[in-house]
Design an enzyme around this catalytic site. Sequence first.
Site, PDB file in Angstrom:
ATOM      1  N   GLN A 101       2.828   0.983  -1.709  1.00 16.43           N
ATOM      2  CA  GLN A 101       2.101   2.261  -1.777  1.00 16.43           C
ATOM      3  C   GLN A 101       2.602   3.270  -0.743  1.00 16.43           C
ATOM      4  O   GLN A 101       2.245   4.446  -0.813  1.00 16.43           O
ATOM      5  CB  GLN A 101       0.593   2.017  -1.561  1.00 16.43           C
ATOM      6  N   CYS A 148      -4.818  -3.506 -12.042  1.00 17.37           N
ATOM      7  CA  CYS A 148      -4.873  -4.908 -12.456  1.00 17.37           C
ATOM      8  C   CYS A 148      -6.290  -5.323 -12.801  1.00 17.37           C
ATOM      9  O   CYS A 148      -6.515  -6.239 -13.568  1.00 17.37           O
ATOM     10  CB  CYS A 148      -4.357  -5.805 -11.357  1.00 17.37           C
TER      11      CYS A 148
HETATM   12  C1  LIG Z   1       1.781  -1.793  -7.582  1.00 17.31           C
HETATM   13  C2  LIG Z   1       1.747  -2.666  -6.394  1.00 17.31           C
HETATM   14  C3  LIG Z   1       2.436  -3.887  -6.374  1.00 17.31           C
HETATM   15  C4  LIG Z   1       3.175  -4.406  -7.580  1.00 17.31           C
HETATM   16  O1  LIG Z   1       4.326  -3.684  -7.850  1.00 17.31           O
HETATM   17  P1  LIG Z   1       5.012  -3.812  -9.308  1.00 17.31           P
HETATM   18  O2  LIG Z   1       6.270  -3.051  -9.179  1.00 17.31           O
HETATM   19  O3  LIG Z   1       4.059  -3.191 -10.267  1.00 17.31           O
HETATM   20  O4  LIG Z   1       5.229  -5.259  -9.542  1.00 17.31           O
HETATM   21  C5  LIG Z   1       2.406  -4.642  -5.226  1.00 17.31           C
HETATM   22  N1  LIG Z   1       1.726  -4.224  -4.146  1.00 17.31           N
HETATM   23  C6  LIG Z   1       1.049  -3.057  -4.118  1.00 17.31           C
HETATM   24  C7  LIG Z   1       0.342  -2.638  -2.884  1.00 17.31           C
HETATM   25  C8  LIG Z   1       1.032  -2.246  -5.245  1.00 17.31           C
HETATM   26  O5  LIG Z   1       0.356  -1.101  -5.228  1.00 17.31           O
END
Ligand SMILES: *Cc1c(COP(=O)(O)O)cnc(C)c1O
Length: 399
Positions: free
Chosen positions: A180, A326
């Site tokens: 993020q 999710c």
């Molecule tokens: C979205 C997210 C992930 C997963 O990333 P993907 O590329 O969708 O696998 C992992 N950690 C955080 C904090 C996220 O926001």
Amino acid sequence: MEKRIYVDNSATTPVSEKALAAMMPYFRENFGNPSAIYRYGQEAKKALEDSRRMAATAIGALNNELYFTSGGSESDNWAIHSIGETKKSKGNHIISSAIEHNAVLRTLEKLQKQGYEVTLLNPDKYGQITAEQLKKAIRDDTIFISIMMANNVVGTVLPIKELCTVAHEHGIVFHTDAVQAVAHLPIKVHELGVDLLSMSAHKFHGPKGVGALYVKLQCKLPPYLTGGGQEKGYRSGTENIPGIVGMASAIGEATEDMPEKIKKITANRDKLIENILKIPGAYLTGDPVNRLPGLASFVFDGIKESVFLVNNLNEAGICASSGSACSASSKEASHVLTALGYDDKIARSALRISLSEYNTEEEIDVIINKMPAIIEELRLGERHSNSSTRNLGNDLFIV
Ligand SMILES: *Cc1c(COP(=O)(O)O)cnc(C)c1O
């Protein structure tokens, strides 16, 4: 149909025009396999290494410290899985936090089943974890620490430099899930000191299915995917060249004029927060000061399930989220809000609005104007609550 307002940028973002244009030639004209020695292959190889340089530079890393993956989840999995192997002799204790993304938490659960011991630090009510707190949790047999840089549900930005310093004082490897934070906050990995850092392109206007793991030069990892020996043998598999090119382009674009972009996004976020908090019984979640520029998150008295709120916002043309992508269709309270001390009931009323540089002040005004009535209507519904409103449930908003 009226124009939709997209404010779920913490879940994913649209690919920027520049990134898309950069990717296009690599689907057909320059489709080669970077391992091939003829021209198509060499062009792809050059694109791969140029992209690596661009993405590494954007976070202050060296070219040979960045490995491309399929995204944030894979980077987190790789970081966590590999480290146990190298340090097993010293012990089997891992420290992480209760507010991590499931890509970290579920992976740790898997290691736990294999005999590792895991301590999850509980944050304060703002989602913060202090260096003192980490120090107290460290044991002689602690081998690995994984704490996220910025939380995806409440937007809290954690003091990674301080936490990493504590880890290193005890000779412990430090990983941060910065999915993020990368391209949203200025990051210089060498100043931060972290050993491993995860990032993902689709959170910063790059394509889905591509990310990277930063691995500090001195940090030795065993190979993660075995096969053809790509990524210096650490992560086999024919490289996703269009995706990698798109990621590099997007991170370059995001880090250009970053201070101005942060200023604009923060101003929109603060206007949103200030006005939504005028609604009686609305509360900000996460750290009021140290938070992501684009993330505004709330809970509301008298709202039973925020999925109803998200649905009504959707009907009003506003795409927001109940907390994290999710769990968008699940009715369980977010583990993040529970860890921050919210009881299950109020945690279920969570709303996350996450902005990007594409959101205009006019869009913020529309949200501010529509929100009070939407909240009030839902509260009225709850007060007359009988099962008829609640049974609308599952059919409506499986996202
Ligand atoms: C979205 C997210 C992930 C997963 O990333 P993907 O590329 O969708 O696998 C992992 N950690 C955080 C904090 C996220 O926001």
